[in-house]
Every structure is written in C-alpha cells, then in structure tokens.
Design an enzyme around this catalytic site. Structure first.
Site, PDB file in Angstrom:
ATOM      1  N   ASP A 202       0.676  -1.108  -0.109  1.00 27.92           N
ATOM      2  CA  ASP A 202      -0.005   0.141   0.076  1.00 27.92           C
ATOM      3  C   ASP A 202       0.772   1.182  -0.089  1.00 27.92           C
ATOM      4  OD1 ASP A 202      -1.722   2.055   1.408  1.00 27.92           O
ATOM      5  OD2 ASP A 202      -3.186   0.459   0.893  1.00 27.92           O
ATOM      6  N   GLY A 203       0.451   2.283  -0.688  1.00 30.74           N
ATOM      7  CA  GLY A 203       1.192   3.552  -0.587  1.00 30.74           C
ATOM      8  C   GLY A 203       1.285   4.281   0.656  1.00 30.74           C
ATOM      9  N   HIS A 204       0.411   3.798   1.622  1.00 31.54           N
ATOM     10  CA  HIS A 204       0.393   4.222   3.051  1.00 31.54           C
ATOM     11  C   HIS A 204       0.315   3.343   3.886  1.00 31.54           C
ATOM     12  CE1 HIS A 204      -0.148   6.944   6.401  1.00 31.54           C
ATOM     13  NE2 HIS A 204      -0.763   7.900   5.760  1.00 31.54           N
ATOM     14  N   HIS A 260       7.191  10.868   2.631  1.00 34.62           N
ATOM     15  CA  HIS A 260       6.008  11.031   3.596  1.00 34.62           C
ATOM     16  C   HIS A 260       6.140  10.853   4.963  1.00 34.62           C
ATOM     17  CE1 HIS A 260       1.780  11.192   5.173  1.00 34.62           C
ATOM     18  NE2 HIS A 260       1.575  11.781   4.006  1.00 34.62           N
ATOM     19  N   GLU A 312       4.238  16.410   2.071  1.00 33.57           N
ATOM     20  CA  GLU A 312       4.231  16.022   3.585  1.00 33.57           C
ATOM     21  C   GLU A 312       5.727  15.441   3.966  1.00 33.57           C
ATOM     22  OE1 GLU A 312      -0.355  15.971   4.687  1.00 33.57           O
ATOM     23  OE2 GLU A 312       0.303  14.176   3.867  1.00 33.57           O
ATOM     24  N   CYS A 330      -0.313  14.185  12.917  1.00 29.86           N
ATOM     25  CA  CYS A 330      -0.318  12.932  12.795  1.00 29.86           C
ATOM     26  C   CYS A 330       1.198  12.186  12.893  1.00 29.86           C
ATOM     27  CB  CYS A 330      -0.928  12.236  11.481  1.00 29.86           C
ATOM     28  SG  CYS A 330      -2.750  12.032  11.756  1.00 29.86           S
ATOM     29  N   CYS A 405      -7.616  13.073   9.097  1.00 33.79           N
ATOM     30  CA  CYS A 405      -6.846  12.086   9.966  1.00 33.79           C
ATOM     31  C   CYS A 405      -6.544  12.466  11.194  1.00 33.79           C
ATOM     32  CB  CYS A 405      -5.601  11.685   9.156  1.00 33.79           C
ATOM     33  SG  CYS A 405      -4.512  12.973   8.546  1.00 33.79           S
ATOM     34  N   CYS A 406      -6.210  13.817  11.336  1.00 39.29           N
ATOM     35  CA  CYS A 406      -5.418  14.168  12.796  1.00 39.29           C
ATOM     36  C   CYS A 406      -6.548  14.265  13.933  1.00 39.29           C
ATOM     37  CB  CYS A 406      -4.869  15.637  12.705  1.00 39.29           C
ATOM     38  SG  CYS A 406      -3.659  15.607  11.439  1.00 39.29           S
TER      39      CYS A 406
END
Length: 641
Positions: A202-204, A260, A312, A330, A405-406
């Site tokens: 996954d990219g994240h 990132h 980021e 985050c 997300c935060c």
C-alpha cells in the site's frame, strides 16, 4: 469453520495498543497505569467530555457514516468525502472510544460504539473486503491503485480499532470483521511464487503494524508473516521506487528517514514490532540507525517532524524551517508510537525522552484547549501579516478537515495515554512519564503525586510490594535535566544515572517513600549550526515544555522586530488566569527600530543600520497553548541582541 475469539485481557492489566507476545524479544513490557489528577488528567477529561462525544456527529456531517450505510444497502445517495480513505476516520474514532470505554465511559458513548460497529459489520462484503470508496465509486477496481487507493491503510486502522474494542470490552463483533478482512488480504497478497495474485504494498503503510497486533491478539502466526511480507517488500519498486511512499530503498539498507513523514513512521513502527516478535538483529539495527538519524538531523525542537508542505515530506538533513515547518499532528503521534515500541524493544530511556518532548509540544499543540478545534500542521513561527492558506494547512485552528486524519488520531492517543507511561521486567518497575496516578506490575504498585510539568517534585509511595525479594524502581531522568535530587524516606541518595535511568534497588515495603526533585530552571536552547533557519537564534524551554511568544501577550506591535536579550535572567511566573493555568517565562528583549531600507532591504555589513530599540518585557507561553486566543503572530526561535 467458525472461530472463537481469544479471551480479552483483564481490565486491570495493561490492555493497551501494544502488547508483545509471550515469546517476544522485548526488554520491557507495558505496565498498568492510571492517571487520576493533574496535567494529563485534565487534557484527557476534555478529550472524554468534549472531543470524543462530538465524533459521531462530525463523522455524520462529513459523510463518513453515510458512506457505510450506502455500502450496507440501508441508504440511498452519493459517496461523500474528498478522499478514498475516509473510512479510517471512523475506525480511529472507534479505537479512541474503545480505549475510553476501558475507563468506564458514559452509556451514550457505549451506545454510539455499538451502533457504529454494527454499521461497519453490515457494510462488509461476504468475502471480507471492506472499503466504501471501492464498493461505491470504483466498483470492480479493487487493488488496482495501491499507491493512492489506501485499501490496506484502511484495513490497518480497522484492525487496530477491532483489537482495542476486543481488549477493552471483550466483545467479538468488530474483531470478527477485522479478521475476515485480514483473511481476505492474506488470500490476495503474497511474494512471487506464493500462488497469490498480487505482489504489492500500500502507498500508505499502516496495515503492517496492525497485523502484528492482530497476531498478538489472536495467536495466528500467519498475520505476523503477512506483516513481515509487507514490510520486506517496501523499497523494491512496487510503487515506482518513490521515496514518498517508502519504496526507494529496502528498510534494512536505509540510512535516513525520508519521504512522507507519517508513512515512514508507521512503517518503522511495524518494523520495530517485527523485531520485537522475531528477534531479528538486522531489523533491530535498522530501527536504531534510522531513529538516531531522524532525531539528530530531522526533528524540530517540539518533536515535530516534516519539513515540507509539498508531499508532507521529511526534507533534507538539518532542513528544519520555522514558518514553513509542516510538523503534521499525525506525524507526532506516529513518532510516539514508534518510540514506544523502541522503548519496549531496547529498554533505553532515550526513546521515552523523545516521547515526552513530543507529547508535551508537537502533539499537544494539535488540539485546542477546549477540545473542539484542531491543527493539522504545527509551524514554529507565524509572521506578522501572515496570509493564511485555509484548509488543512491552515495555521489557524479548524473545526474539522477535508482530510480529517488528525482529530480522531489525537483522540485515540489521549484515550490510550495511560499505556505509554510505565513498564515492568523481571527486575521491577520502570516509570517513563510522570503523572498523578498509579503504576503497577507483577505485585508492585507505586502511587505518584506531582504537579509536573509546572513543578519538579515527584513524590512516590510504594503501595504494594513483594515481601520476599528486592526489586528495582527505575526513574527516568529526562535528557534536558541538569540537576536532580532523590530522597528515600529521610535519606538523600546520590545515585548515578546510567543510560538515562536512576535505579533504586532494595526490598521495598508498603509505605516506603521516594521523592525525586527535577530542576526546572528555564533555559535557552540553541540549535546545531547546520540548521540554517535558526542560526543566531535561541528558544526558551522549561522542563519538558518548549515556549513561544504570541502576539496576544505583546500589544502594540508584532513579533518580527523583537530580539531577546540573553544577558538578562529569565523569570518564571505562574498564571492561573491564563490559558487554563500555565507557568510563563518572562524575558527581557528589545523592539528594534531599523532604518527604512528604501526599495532594497540589503546592505553591506559596514553600512547596515544599527539594531537599537526600546526595551520590552517578553512573555513566553507553552507552545502547546498557542492559537487558543485571537489570531496573530507567533514564534519559537528568537533572534538575540
């Protein structure tokens, strides 16, 4: 064949987000702790009373819950949200609420959790797959956009929510959803030659550390093996070889953190988990090397991480700007998660030193004092006349974000904070963070009373102790502390500090007292000269707190023309009336009156105008409390006269 979920942990034990397995190669194991007064109790109370109860309404208005109802077939309409990963906001809120329920949250919170868990289960497809974006918008395109689709990232947050829900309530419903999704992922992803259809990542990163914890919760080894596969495949060009998503170089070969910031740190948290469970020395060495590189070259004074708004990104070594610092909230949370895992793996105090710095500064600034507004980015300077870009990258607190997300991430760390405070081993109890409350492990209970971080007195009383053997009470002496004193009863000990730990070994009895005094004199801090952005500047610190100037305390002008007089002493003033009650640091400075430069603001050194000016008293507040009054300028690093 139906599975029987494992029994939940005891409610009085360390049932937190990280629980190494029985055969793990961990130097330390999480101990139970309870915060019942003081600084962090107040912040957690705000989280419990204000932030968490607002979650369902905000998730409703943003469309997250609507999307789940669409996927479940119980509503009509269109997908809502700007990104394909909006499901994660629901999962992070569920995790936060579950940790809160461990402390006996209100009936309304329990009802919201039960309702949303049922909605998540109803949205899951028969084969275990669950992602509303690909179920509603990109039908038939599963795993075709691993770089941006974030299906596994969403799965990771679902798994973490399920583990929290199971550990705190004992209920199996959400854990069953998570296991079905994890089983589906395990049937799809695998290395070449495995017979599985996709070799991909996954990219994240996020699913990796979640799978380790799912292994710890269920005992199923294949979840650990799947996590190891995903970690190992980063850096092999499966996503185009980009540093942005940790695909440029295999982790074991990396020499510095890059790309990132949040993605890098989530991947490293998983690598630390794997090193803990497997004992692999190469993976442990990579974690230690990368943590050292990050802290020495890419970490802001606040513990914040991320130099670039674009992508980021961490940026280059010593590239630590002020007003353009990204320092995503985050990323601070991910740093705490990784450092805690490194603490458990190695037993070293330096990781908890960074946790303390990050918690009190880079993390806590992300939520307003009233618990209703948030910062996505956390700059170290806002200039006079600042033009705010708005949106997620605003330097003004915001009610919610397009990429939200935060806020739920902050909620889950505050709700689970008690699990990051203390550890135990065969030799005794280690106290990493000082709070009002109790610490307990293996027949040992120690009570702590303190007004930290405002005062440095930490009073400890042994409430329960084995009667037949000595044990060691280990107290972390913070990296910033230059003077300390410790007394056991009426005796003053001149005990040495080894690797950040003050270790007191004896046969303890209930009622034994230890008083640790940490010197909290305010201090001026300078950066490594390779940090160009702050050369010639200093910052004010006191104890674990980084301080800043804010325009609200300096009427009659901005902050761009202020210089600090380092020849004058710093003074401390407690202000119970200010920002919920803070200790300020008062300093002497000057407000410069520079000559009008005309049309060109540069001059030879010989012709440069003198920087004289009128004396001014400077009031510095804790950085975590900035942006809670009127909008205005702010700065951490101050030029000196």
């Amino acid at each position: 064949m139906p599975r029987t979920p494992s029994a939940p942990s005891s409610p009085i034990g360390p049932v937190g987000p990280v629980r190494p397995g029985p055969d793990a190669h961990a130097a330390l194991r999480p101990a139970a702790a309870r915060i019942d007064a003081g600084f962090w109790h107040a912040r957690r109370e705000t989280n419990a009373r204000v932030s968490l109860p607002q979650g369902p309404g905000l998730l409703e208005s943003a469309g997250n819950l609507h999307n789940l109802r669409l996927a479940a077939g119980t509503a009509r309409g269109e997908f809502q949200g700007a990104y394909p990963f909006v499901d994660t906001d629901v999962y992070k809120w569920l995790e936060a609420a579950s940790w809160q329920l461990a402390e006996g949250g209100p009936a309304e919170l329990a009802a919201d959790v039960e309702r949303i868990v049922s909605l998540v289960a109803a949205a899951q497809q028969p084969d275990g797959y669950l992602n509303t974006w690909f179920q509603l918008v990109k039908r038939g395109a599963r795993y075709q956009d691993l770089r941006w689709g974030h299906e596994l990232y969403c799965a990771g947050h679902l798994i973490q929510a399920a583990v929290a829900h199971h550990r705190t309530t004992g209920r199996p419903e959400l854990l069953e959803v998570a296991r079905k999704f994890a089983d589906h992922v395990d049937s799809v992803f695998g290395p070449p030659g495995s017979g599985k259809p996709i070799d991909g990542i996954d990219g994240h990163p996020e699913v990796e550390t979640a799978l380790v914890e799912l292994y710890r919760e269920t005992g199923e080894r294949r979840y650990l093996d799947l996590a190891a596969y995903f970690v190992d495949r980063h850096g092999h060009g499966l996503l185009g070889g980009e540093a942005y998503c940790q695909d440029r170089v295999p982790l074991r070969e990396a020499s510095n953190v890059e790309g990132h910031a949040v993605r890098q740190l989530y991947l490293l948290a998983a690598a630390a988990d794997l090193a803990t469970e497997t004992g692999e020395p190469e993976l442990r060495a990579a974690n230690e090397r990368l943590w050292q590189a990050m802290t020495t070259t890419k970490t802001h004074l606040t513990g914040g991480l991320g130099a670039h708004h674009d992508q980021e990104d961490f940026g280059d070594p010593y590239e630590l700007p002020n007003e353009r610092a990204y320092c995503e909230t985050c990323a601070a949370i991910a740093s705490v998660q990784w450092s805690w895992r490194m603490t458990l793996l190695t037993g070293e105090a330096r990781y908890s030193d960074l946790i303390e710095r990050t918690l009190y500064n880079g993390f806590l600034a992300g939520v307003s004092l009233d618990g209703e507004r948030w910062l996505y980015v956390n700059p170290l300077q806002v200039r006079d006349g600042h033009t705010d870009p708005g949106g997620d990258q605003s330097a003004r607190r915001t009610r919610w974000f397009r990429c939200a997300c935060c806020p739920p991430n902050v909620m889950r760390l505050l709700a689970s904070l008690e699990h990051y405070l203390a550890t135990g081993d065969d030799g005794g109890l280690q106290i990493h963070q000082y709070v009002d409350g109790d610490y307990a492990t293996d027949g040992i209970t120690v009570r702590c009373e303190t007004d930290y971080p405002w005062h440095g007195t930490i009073a400890l009383v042994v409430e329960e102790s084995p009667a037949d053997r000595p044990w060691t009470l280990s107290l972390r002496i913070p990296q910033w502390c230059r003077e300390y004193r410790v007394r056991c009863g009426d005796e003053t000990y001149d005990s040495p500090v080894t690797d950040g730990w003050l270790r007191l070994t004896r046969t303890w009895s209930p009622g034994d007292q230890v008083v640790l005094e940490l010197g909290l004199e305010p201090r001026l801090t300078a950066a490594d000269p390779r940090v160009d952005a702050v050369r010639g500047c200093v910052a004010i610190e006191r104890g674990p707190l980084v301080y800043c100037l804010e325009q609200a305390d300096h009427p009659g002008g901005g902050l761009d023309d202020v210089v600090l007089d380092t020849t004058r002493p710093l003074a401390v003033k407690h202000r119970p009336d200010l920002l919920g009650g803070v200790t300020t640091v008062v300093a002497a400075g000057r407000r410069r009156h520079l000559a009008d430069p005309g049309w060109w603001p540069y001059a030879t050194v010989a012709d440069a105008p003198a920087a004289d000016g009128e004396p001014v008293e400077l009031t510095a507040i804790p950085y975590y409390a900035w942006a809670n009054r009127e909008d205005g300028s702010m700065r951490v690093w101050l030029p000196t006269s």
